[in-house]
Design a protein around this motif. Sequence first.
Motif, PDB file in Angstrom:
ATOM      1  N   MET A  93       0.829  -1.209   0.000  1.00  0.00           N
ATOM      2  CA  MET A  93       0.000   0.000   0.000  1.00  0.00           C
ATOM      3  C   MET A  93       0.866   1.264   0.000  1.00  0.00           C
ATOM      4  SD  MET A  93      -3.081  -0.712  -0.486  1.00  0.00           S
ATOM      5  CE  MET A  93      -3.659   0.959  -0.261  1.00  0.00           C
ATOM      6  N   THR A  94       2.002   1.215   0.650  1.00  0.00           N
ATOM      7  CA  THR A  94       2.903   2.366   0.658  1.00  0.00           C
ATOM      8  C   THR A  94       3.421   2.628  -0.752  1.00  0.00           C
ATOM      9  OG1 THR A  94       3.556   1.867   2.922  1.00  0.00           O
ATOM     10  CG2 THR A  94       5.014   3.314   1.672  1.00  0.00           C
ATOM     11  N   LEU A  95       3.769   1.569  -1.456  1.00  0.00           N
ATOM     12  CA  LEU A  95       4.210   1.726  -2.836  1.00  0.00           C
ATOM     13  C   LEU A  95       3.111   2.393  -3.656  1.00  0.00           C
ATOM     14  CD1 LEU A  95       6.213  -0.644  -5.053  1.00  0.00           C
ATOM     15  CD2 LEU A  95       4.105   0.308  -5.920  1.00  0.00           C
ATOM     16  N   TYR A  96       1.881   1.900  -3.532  1.00  0.00           N
ATOM     17  CA  TYR A  96       0.783   2.436  -4.354  1.00  0.00           C
ATOM     18  C   TYR A  96       0.318   3.819  -3.906  1.00  0.00           C
ATOM     19  CZ  TYR A  96       0.581  -1.867  -6.995  1.00  0.00           C
ATOM     20  OH  TYR A  96       0.899  -2.919  -7.823  1.00  0.00           O
ATOM     21  N   ARG A  97       0.634   4.204  -2.678  1.00  0.00           N
ATOM     22  CA  ARG A  97       0.343   5.586  -2.263  1.00  0.00           C
ATOM     23  C   ARG A  97       1.310   6.554  -2.941  1.00  0.00           C
ATOM     24  NH1 ARG A  97      -0.765   3.794   2.928  1.00  0.00           N
ATOM     25  NH2 ARG A  97       1.369   4.197   3.604  1.00  0.00           N
ATOM     26  N   ASN A  98       2.503   6.077  -3.217  1.00  0.00           N
ATOM     27  CA  ASN A  98       3.518   6.925  -3.818  1.00  0.00           C
ATOM     28  C   ASN A  98       3.579   6.828  -5.342  1.00  0.00           C
ATOM     29  OD1 ASN A  98       5.313   8.224  -1.603  1.00  0.00           O
ATOM     30  ND2 ASN A  98       4.798   6.186  -0.855  1.00  0.00           N
ATOM     31  N   PHE A  99       3.220   5.685  -5.876  1.00  0.00           N
ATOM     32  CA  PHE A  99       3.207   5.457  -7.321  1.00  0.00           C
ATOM     33  C   PHE A  99       1.912   4.733  -7.640  1.00  0.00           C
ATOM     34  CE2 PHE A  99       7.625   5.548  -5.958  1.00  0.00           C
ATOM     35  CZ  PHE A  99       8.165   6.479  -6.821  1.00  0.00           C
ATOM     36  N   THR A 100       1.119   5.296  -8.519  1.00  0.00           N
ATOM     37  CA  THR A 100      -0.198   4.716  -8.793  1.00  0.00           C
ATOM     38  C   THR A 100      -0.120   3.366  -9.491  1.00  0.00           C
ATOM     39  OG1 THR A 100      -0.371   5.937 -10.884  1.00  0.00           O
ATOM     40  CG2 THR A 100      -1.313   6.972  -8.908  1.00  0.00           C
ATOM     41  N   SER A 101       1.034   3.077 -10.118  1.00  0.00           N
ATOM     42  CA  SER A 101       1.188   1.809 -10.824  1.00  0.00           C
ATOM     43  C   SER A 101       2.675   1.489 -10.972  1.00  0.00           C
ATOM     44  CB  SER A 101       0.557   1.896 -12.214  1.00  0.00           C
ATOM     45  OG  SER A 101       1.286   2.816 -13.017  1.00  0.00           O
TER      46      SER A 101
END
Length: 186
Positions: free
Chosen positions: A34-42
């Motif tokens: 979730m941290t990855l997707y909060r910072n990068f949408t994909s």
Amino acid sequence: RERILEAAYDLFSRSGVRAIGVDTITVHADVAKMTLYRNFTSKHELAMAFLQLREERWTKAWLQAEVARRASTPPGQLLAIFDVFSEWFHRDDFEGCAFVTSLLEFDDPDDPVRKACVMHLANIRSFVAELATAAGVEDAERFATQWHILMKGSIVAAHEGDREAALGAQELGALLLERHGVALPA
């Protein structure tokens, strides 16, 4: 964000974008998905950020800076590209060209990652064209395309195990400079 991008940079540089999954990136970065997707949408967005960072670090901060440091004339700087490459090819951590690797991974011409690779490779050719123009080459764009073929070809040959490929490309580069009427540095 920075930790994720650094992890992706390390992983994508060595293995390509497609070969590395989001789970591997999150483990390497020590973050939750979730941290990855909060910072990068994909993953595509992360790949685009990686390519931009690669251009900053590899093309500008390393290659262009090192070439300028090693030679004072445009012809010397062009040939110095292959001196820099030769040292790179001999390093234990030689990883190849992330732009070419990623370009080959994404064959859809409309894919944003592929388009970014094409743009970054064009930026390298622009750098070569600027040097060619400063060296007095009449058709600097055509020359830059030919020179870039030598650059990319030497990188592929180094991937095959030919650690001396840059020296062969440099020899061909000297012939290309002479063919375009450019005096070689002493």
